[in-house]
Design a protein around this motif. Structure first.
Motif, mmCIF file in Angstrom:
data_model
loop_
_atom_site.group_PDB
_atom_site.id
_atom_site.type_symbol
_atom_site.label_atom_id
_atom_site.label_comp_id
_atom_site.label_asym_id
_atom_site.label_seq_id
_atom_site.Cartn_x
_atom_site.Cartn_y
_atom_site.Cartn_z
ATOM 1 N N ASN A 89 -11.920 -5.153 8.597
ATOM 2 C CA ASN A 89 -12.748 -6.293 8.522
ATOM 3 C C ASN A 89 -13.597 -6.278 9.783
ATOM 4 O O ASN A 89 -13.396 -7.212 10.825
ATOM 5 N N VAL A 90 -14.752 -5.390 9.886
ATOM 6 C CA VAL A 90 -15.627 -5.044 10.519
ATOM 7 C C VAL A 90 -16.574 -6.577 10.903
ATOM 8 O O VAL A 90 -16.867 -7.145 9.773
ATOM 9 N N ASN A 91 -16.691 -6.931 11.981
ATOM 10 C CA ASN A 91 -17.658 -8.136 12.312
ATOM 11 C C ASN A 91 -17.067 -9.422 11.474
ATOM 12 O O ASN A 91 -17.730 -10.310 10.702
ATOM 13 N N LYS A 92 -15.670 -9.553 11.346
ATOM 14 C CA LYS A 92 -15.033 -10.616 10.491
ATOM 15 C C LYS A 92 -15.506 -10.566 8.859
ATOM 16 O O LYS A 92 -15.468 -11.811 8.241
ATOM 17 N N PHE A 93 -15.963 -9.604 8.389
ATOM 18 C CA PHE A 93 -16.541 -9.374 7.024
ATOM 19 C C PHE A 93 -15.555 -10.115 5.884
ATOM 20 O O PHE A 93 -16.103 -10.918 5.084
ATOM 21 N N PHE A 94 -14.288 -9.835 6.249
ATOM 22 C CA PHE A 94 -13.481 -10.237 5.091
ATOM 23 C C PHE A 94 -12.820 -11.514 5.354
ATOM 24 O O PHE A 94 -11.767 -11.816 4.669
ATOM 25 N N ASP A 95 -13.148 -12.175 6.375
ATOM 26 C CA ASP A 95 -12.455 -13.402 6.820
ATOM 27 C C ASP A 95 -12.356 -14.401 5.639
ATOM 28 O O ASP A 95 -11.299 -15.033 5.321
ATOM 29 N N GLY A 96 -13.642 -14.729 4.841
ATOM 30 C CA GLY A 96 -13.418 -15.485 3.973
ATOM 31 C C GLY A 96 -12.705 -15.214 2.939
ATOM 32 O O GLY A 96 -11.801 -15.888 2.053
ATOM 33 N N LEU A 97 -12.575 -13.836 2.327
ATOM 34 C CA LEU A 97 -11.487 -13.473 1.379
ATOM 35 C C LEU A 97 -10.036 -13.464 1.842
ATOM 36 O O LEU A 97 -9.399 -14.217 0.996
ATOM 37 N N LEU A 98 -9.855 -13.456 3.020
ATOM 38 C CA LEU A 98 -8.571 -13.310 3.741
ATOM 39 C C LEU A 98 -7.904 -15.074 3.664
ATOM 40 O O LEU A 98 -6.939 -15.183 3.343
ATOM 41 N N SER A 99 -8.855 -15.960 3.636
ATOM 42 C CA SER A 99 -8.771 -17.156 4.002
ATOM 43 C C SER A 99 -8.421 -17.805 2.488
ATOM 44 O O SER A 99 -7.527 -18.566 2.146
ATOM 45 N N ALA A 124 -10.688 0.393 13.418
ATOM 46 C CA ALA A 124 -10.265 1.558 12.538
ATOM 47 C C ALA A 124 -8.697 1.807 13.210
ATOM 48 O O ALA A 124 -7.788 2.224 12.285
ATOM 49 N N ASP A 125 -8.906 2.248 14.216
ATOM 50 C CA ASP A 125 -7.461 2.864 14.891
ATOM 51 C C ASP A 125 -6.357 1.536 14.693
ATOM 52 O O ASP A 125 -5.232 1.966 14.364
ATOM 53 N N GLU A 126 -6.714 0.168 14.738
ATOM 54 C CA GLU A 126 -5.434 -0.557 14.567
ATOM 55 C C GLU A 126 -5.307 -0.621 12.974
ATOM 56 O O GLU A 126 -4.003 -0.961 12.712
ATOM 57 N N LEU A 127 -6.156 -0.631 12.209
ATOM 58 C CA LEU A 127 -5.989 -0.551 10.550
ATOM 59 C C LEU A 127 -4.842 0.877 10.463
ATOM 60 O O LEU A 127 -4.007 0.429 9.690
ATOM 61 N N ILE A 128 -5.359 1.850 10.680
ATOM 62 C CA ILE A 128 -4.623 3.064 10.461
ATOM 63 C C ILE A 128 -3.333 2.772 11.213
ATOM 64 O O ILE A 128 -2.124 3.304 10.531
ATOM 65 N N ASP A 129 -2.994 2.222 12.117
ATOM 66 C CA ASP A 129 -1.722 2.033 12.978
ATOM 67 C C ASP A 129 -0.956 1.183 11.857
ATOM 68 O O ASP A 129 0.162 1.556 11.567
ATOM 69 N N LYS A 130 -1.701 0.052 11.445
ATOM 70 C CA LYS A 130 -0.874 -0.830 10.445
ATOM 71 C C LYS A 130 -0.618 -0.168 9.046
ATOM 72 O O LYS A 130 0.572 -0.584 8.501
ATOM 73 N N LEU A 131 -1.331 0.704 8.565
ATOM 74 C CA LEU A 131 -1.251 1.421 7.310
ATOM 75 C C LEU A 131 -0.002 2.352 7.449
ATOM 76 O O LEU A 131 0.714 2.514 6.655
ATOM 77 N N GLN A 132 0.051 2.854 8.542
ATOM 78 C CA GLN A 132 1.234 4.049 8.710
ATOM 79 C C GLN A 132 2.562 3.151 8.917
ATOM 80 O O GLN A 132 3.437 3.867 8.711
ATOM 81 N N HIS A 133 2.406 2.003 9.320
ATOM 82 C CA HIS A 133 3.919 1.201 9.236
ATOM 83 C C HIS A 133 4.128 0.175 8.159
ATOM 84 O O HIS A 133 4.873 -0.433 8.122
ATOM 85 N N PHE A 134 3.253 0.476 7.055
ATOM 86 C CA PHE A 134 3.337 -0.535 5.943
ATOM 87 C C PHE A 134 4.317 0.054 5.268
ATOM 88 O O PHE A 134 4.899 1.182 4.936
ATOM 89 N N VAL A 135 5.230 -1.011 4.766
ATOM 90 C CA VAL A 135 6.481 -0.891 3.825
ATOM 91 C C VAL A 135 6.216 -1.672 2.613
ATOM 92 O O VAL A 135 6.121 -3.026 2.793
ATOM 93 N N HIS A 136 6.055 -1.290 1.469
ATOM 94 C CA HIS A 136 5.890 -1.944 0.164
ATOM 95 C C HIS A 136 6.878 -2.869 -0.041
ATOM 96 O O HIS A 136 8.371 -2.129 -0.173
ATOM 97 N N ALA A 137 7.074 -3.996 -0.205
ATOM 98 C CA ALA A 137 7.888 -4.904 -0.741
ATOM 99 C C ALA A 137 7.740 -5.327 -2.186
ATOM 100 O O ALA A 137 6.826 -6.034 -2.243
ATOM 101 N N PRO A 138 8.504 -4.949 -3.048
ATOM 102 C CA PRO A 138 8.170 -5.316 -4.404
ATOM 103 C C PRO A 138 8.267 -6.845 -4.550
ATOM 104 O O PRO A 138 9.315 -7.768 -4.038
ATOM 105 N N ASP A 139 7.531 -7.151 -5.464
ATOM 106 C CA ASP A 139 7.463 -8.832 -5.651
ATOM 107 C C ASP A 139 8.721 -8.822 -6.651
ATOM 108 O O ASP A 139 8.813 -8.238 -7.948
ATOM 109 N N PRO A 140 9.360 -9.977 -6.239
ATOM 110 C CA PRO A 140 10.567 -10.196 -7.163
ATOM 111 C C PRO A 140 10.462 -10.634 -8.393
ATOM 112 O O PRO A 140 11.201 -10.442 -9.316
ATOM 113 N N VAL A 141 9.293 -11.445 -8.557
ATOM 114 C CA VAL A 141 8.856 -11.806 -9.888
ATOM 115 C C VAL A 141 8.675 -10.675 -10.748
ATOM 116 O O VAL A 141 8.851 -10.632 -11.841
ATOM 117 N N MET A 142 8.106 -9.815 -10.323
ATOM 118 C CA MET A 142 7.584 -8.717 -10.892
ATOM 119 C C MET A 142 8.688 -7.428 -11.204
ATOM 120 O O MET A 142 8.831 -6.511 -11.948
#
Length: 143
Positions: A89-99, A124-142
């Protein structure tokens, strides 16, 4: 894509380009791609990317970027894959999408759990850290 490819190349990393044959002119792929897999369609490109990647990071981009990340997030929701998907989300590029995605949750079109498929950070450093700690949680509906 060319600037990212060049920076990666200069940094000494290998680059795998997965590209539809229709886009294989050198001015699009660049000279820094050390290995290239040509595919017939964009759908085949996404499938090959899933096969070859551990995670996905979307940089600010156009319709093609949005199409690819939404296909990946849809496939994650359907448990086709469990790989993290990051938005740099460089320079808040994705803020509108996230909202907008928060609005979709508020309107009960997706769950809060599904909303968490997208991981975002402004560096990039923060994003890579978050990606490394990501745990996929299945959608209970799916599930």
């Amino acid at each position: 894509m060319e600037v990212v490819s060049l920076a990666t190349y200069v940094g000494g990393s290998n680059i795998l380009g997965i590209i539809p044959r229709a886009l294989t002119t050198p001015n699009i792929t660049g000279l820094t791609v050390r290995r290239e897999i040509q595919v017939s369609t964009m759908h085949e490109r996404i499938s090959k990317m899933l096969e070859k990647s551990d995670a996905f990071i979307a940089l600010p981009g156009d319709y093609g970027t949005l199409e690819e990340i939404f296909q990946l997030v849809s496939w994650s929701q359907l448990n086709i894959h469990r790989k993290p998907i990051g938005l740099l989300n460089v320079n808040k590029f994705f803020d509108g999408l996230l909202s907008f995605l928060d609005h979709v949750v508020e309107q009960n079109f997706i769950s809060h759990l599904v909303r968490q498929i997208f991981v975002s950070a402004s560096t990039a450093d923060e994003l890579i850290d978050k990606l490394q700690h990501f745990v996929h949680a299945p959608d209970p509906v799916m599930a």
